[in-house]
Write a protein that holds these residues in place. Structure first.
Motif, PDB file in Angstrom:
ATOM      1  N   MET A 152       3.283 -19.250   6.837  1.00 22.06           N
ATOM      2  CA  MET A 152       2.891 -18.130   7.574  1.00 22.06           C
ATOM      3  C   MET A 152       2.820 -16.900   6.488  1.00 22.06           C
ATOM      4  N   GLY A 153       3.991 -17.143   5.579  1.00 27.14           N
ATOM      5  CA  GLY A 153       3.824 -15.855   4.714  1.00 27.14           C
ATOM      6  C   GLY A 153       2.697 -15.630   3.806  1.00 27.14           C
ATOM      7  N   SER A 154       1.935 -16.892   3.343  1.00 24.94           N
ATOM      8  CA  SER A 154       0.745 -16.721   2.575  1.00 24.94           C
ATOM      9  C   SER A 154      -0.331 -16.264   3.457  1.00 24.94           C
ATOM     10  N   LEU A 155      -0.443 -16.740   4.784  1.00 25.42           N
ATOM     11  CA  LEU A 155      -1.355 -16.156   5.512  1.00 25.42           C
ATOM     12  C   LEU A 155      -1.418 -14.715   5.967  1.00 25.42           C
ATOM     13  N   LEU A 156      -0.056 -14.337   6.560  1.00 27.88           N
ATOM     14  CA  LEU A 156       0.339 -12.870   6.523  1.00 27.88           C
ATOM     15  C   LEU A 156      -0.270 -12.170   5.124  1.00 27.88           C
ATOM     16  N   GLY A 157      -0.094 -12.446   4.060  1.00 27.80           N
ATOM     17  CA  GLY A 157      -0.308 -11.552   2.825  1.00 27.80           C
ATOM     18  C   GLY A 157      -1.937 -11.479   2.861  1.00 27.80           C
ATOM     19  N   ASP A 158      -2.517 -12.671   3.259  1.00 30.09           N
ATOM     20  CA  ASP A 158      -4.059 -12.451   3.304  1.00 30.09           C
ATOM     21  C   ASP A 158      -4.448 -11.745   4.283  1.00 30.09           C
ATOM     22  N   LEU A 159      -3.918 -11.849   5.380  1.00 31.83           N
ATOM     23  CA  LEU A 159      -4.291 -10.864   6.613  1.00 31.83           C
ATOM     24  C   LEU A 159      -4.097  -9.365   6.244  1.00 31.83           C
ATOM     25  N   MET A 160      -3.092  -9.254   5.769  1.00 28.33           N
ATOM     26  CA  MET A 160      -2.394  -7.795   5.592  1.00 28.33           C
ATOM     27  C   MET A 160      -3.556  -7.115   4.361  1.00 28.33           C
ATOM     28  N   THR A 161      -3.971  -8.052   3.349  1.00 37.22           N
ATOM     29  CA  THR A 161      -4.711  -7.512   2.382  1.00 37.22           C
ATOM     30  C   THR A 161      -6.227  -7.307   3.074  1.00 37.22           C
ATOM     31  N   ARG A 162      -6.556  -8.157   3.567  1.00 34.58           N
ATOM     32  CA  ARG A 162      -8.067  -7.907   4.373  1.00 34.58           C
ATOM     33  C   ARG A 162      -8.051  -6.743   5.298  1.00 34.58           C
ATOM     34  N   GLU A 163      -6.831  -6.449   6.062  1.00 34.88           N
ATOM     35  CA  GLU A 163      -6.586  -5.469   7.053  1.00 34.88           C
ATOM     36  C   GLU A 163      -6.607  -4.171   6.296  1.00 34.88           C
ATOM     37  N   TRP A 164      -5.802  -3.957   5.344  1.00 31.84           N
ATOM     38  CA  TRP A 164      -5.602  -2.728   4.742  1.00 31.84           C
ATOM     39  C   TRP A 164      -6.523  -2.175   3.644  1.00 31.84           C
ATOM     40  N   VAL A 165      -7.125  -3.165   2.965  1.00 32.60           N
ATOM     41  CA  VAL A 165      -8.232  -2.836   2.245  1.00 32.60           C
ATOM     42  C   VAL A 165      -9.530  -2.368   3.062  1.00 32.60           C
ATOM     43  N   ALA A 166      -9.843  -3.080   4.002  1.00 32.65           N
ATOM     44  CA  ALA A 166     -10.984  -2.742   5.057  1.00 32.65           C
ATOM     45  C   ALA A 166     -10.703  -1.457   5.448  1.00 32.65           C
ATOM     46  N   VAL A 167      -9.517  -0.982   5.830  1.00 29.76           N
ATOM     47  CA  VAL A 167      -9.210   0.418   6.262  1.00 29.76           C
ATOM     48  C   VAL A 167      -9.625   1.398   5.178  1.00 29.76           C
TER      49      VAL A 167
END
Length: 196
Positions: free
Chosen positions: A54-69
């Motif tokens: 879940m840590g690696s999935l969360l890392g990818d999710l946060m990267t996608r989310e924050w960079v898109a913002v």
């Protein structure tokens, strides 16, 4: 299969969407790769092939989310090569992050997930945001609109200041000073820092 950071695969976006929904519904601690797979309508092994935990999935999710913002707020900005333009874009990013439902949910339920990125290391999201900001600063320097200096150093400094306005701004508001006033000072801080 490698992580999202290494390849563009539209299926991974769908899996990240499912993970995002899980975290919004259940919180990080109660979200499992099994639950993500169930919501995505795929086998557990499909998810485990993309992310080992879940840590690696969360890392990818946060990267996608924050960079898109950040990308969205910069597209909306008129000029991101002048001090005032960079300040406006940075303030828009700070406000969008503070209002982002995934960010709010993580901070509400699992704020300790953010601590490593505030105390120990930069994450991929932070690196991407610094890269965007450093590029804007370098462009402004080339045009003579921004003072000389290492663009990465300036970008990291402004990002560090931004952390406080994202994570702690509400601790500095009361009946005397509101968020609008604090945000105006953040924009002024950026503008004055970058002016020649």
């Amino acid at each position: 299969m490698s992580s999202l950071r290494h390849r563009a695969d539209p299926r991974l976006d769908a899996y990240l969407d499912s993970a995002r929904d899980c975290i919004l519904d259940l919180g990080w601690r109660r979200t499992t790769l099994t639950e993500v797979a169930r919501r995505a309508g795929v086998s557990r092994m499909t998810i485990y092939r993309a992310w080992p935990d879940m840590g690696s999935l969360l890392g990818d999710l946060m990267t996608r989310e924050w960079v898109a913002v950040a990308a969205a707020t910069r597209v909306a900005a008129d000029d991101t090569t002048s001090p005032a333009g960079i300040a406006a874009a940075a303030l828009s990013t700070v406000r969008a992050l503070r209002d982002n439902e995934l960010f709010v949910r993580i901070v509400e339920l699992d704020p300790d997930l953010m601590l490593p990125y505030l105390l120990h290391r930069r994450g991929r999201s932070q690196e991407a945001l610094i890269e965007i900001l450093a590029s804007e600063i370098a462009s402004g320097q080339a045009a003579g609109a921004i003072r000389p200096g290492d663009p990465v150093l300036l970008a990291r400094t402004l990002t560090l200041a931004g952390h406080g306005f994202v994570f702690s701004a509400m601790t500095m508001t009361d009946d005397r000073i509101g968020l609008t006033e604090l945000d105006a000072e953040y924009a002024r801080l950026i503008t004055r820092t970058l002016e020649p």
